[in-house]
Motif scaffolding. Sequence first.
Motif, short mmCIF file in Angstrom:
data_model
loop_
_atom_site.label_atom_id
_atom_site.label_comp_id
_atom_site.label_asym_id
_atom_site.label_seq_id
_atom_site.Cartn_x
_atom_site.Cartn_y
_atom_site.Cartn_z
N GLY A 60 0.77 -1.35 0.09
CA GLY A 60 -0.08 -0.04 -0.02
C GLY A 60 0.94 1.22 0.03
N ALA A 114 -1.56 3.77 -1.84
CA ALA A 114 -2.58 3.60 -1.45
C ALA A 114 -3.19 4.97 -1.55
CB ALA A 114 -2.69 3.00 -0.19
N GLY A 162 -1.20 -0.40 -4.53
CA GLY A 162 -2.51 0.42 -4.31
C GLY A 162 -2.87 1.55 -4.90
#
Length: 355
Positions: free
Chosen positions: A115, A118, A147
């Motif tokens: 992530g 993200a 992400g």
Amino acid sequence: MTPVELSRTVLHAVRRAVDEGELRAVVPERVVVAPPRPGGCGDYATNVALRLARPAGRPAWQVAEILRSRLMRDGRIADVVVTGPGFLNISLRSAAPGALVEEILRRGLRYGHGGSQAGRLVRLYAPHEVRAVVHLDVLARVLRSQGADVRADCAAAPESAWDTVLGVSGIGVAAPGSDGTPDGDPGRVAVRPVPAPADPLPLGRDAARWALLHPAPHDRPRIGPAHLVQREGNPLFRVRYAHARTRALLRNAADLGFAPEPGPVTGAGVQPLLQALGDHPRVLAAAAAHRAPDRLARHLVAVADAVTPLLPVVLPLGEEKPSAAHRARLALADAAGTVLAGGLSLLGIDAPDRL
């Protein structure tokens, strides 16, 4: 520890510092960790202390020191160094061999996905040139593995042969603006590697993609039959052959009646392989952060070269019976093959079980 887990760990440290009165600030919804930039150190870095400094009414370096002391209590973190105005640079402890192999086999082809990007919308743009479009395609894959929400556009619709032969698809069209930026929008990230000096399509999908991706974007790629040679001098062959060897070992072990089982592995060359496998999440995060698919390609070569010395000692020899050591070595080989297959998949290259 994956980037997602580290991000949660840093966020937890912030929350505890606020709850216990060391910091007066609103706890952010998330904390971004990424490979350190020039001047940094360690495995990952975060600017969370700089973000909290103003609402906390403290210098960023003081906030960083508060968070550093809390992060150092986590046994998975080896060191935290504060650099610059208050960046936290975090070094992770190496996972135990068995735990690392277990994680890789559990996550499969998604090992290393995380992530670090993200919540980010990344808008990529490439000129109408075959190498740029292939880089665009792979960068979109790598960023999504971390992400990011990605939009990939080209100056004109990619040639149908690029889709048919190279597997380039899902790319939109956005003409450049008069000032040279895509649509006149400086928020887009231009993907402009040095153009290919010749048509790569005669090489076929896998070799052509490798020829365009393995060199750094600023290097001139070589387009020629050397990429098709099935010998050790061809890095793509070494990567795919190492993967195929690991799959053959699994088949042969099944014929002998045993399966991979993560555990301690010793012997010459084992540590470099474990290091290469443990580095895979960081390599993917760096490839996404620096828009550099060549980092992933070179890493796969390093993994292939590191696993090669292990392969001859995985199976029992002669009348030898399968032991815990054989099962652990087989699991390590399986993990290496999994990393190779996952990395090749992100590059859009096939990982055959047999060569």
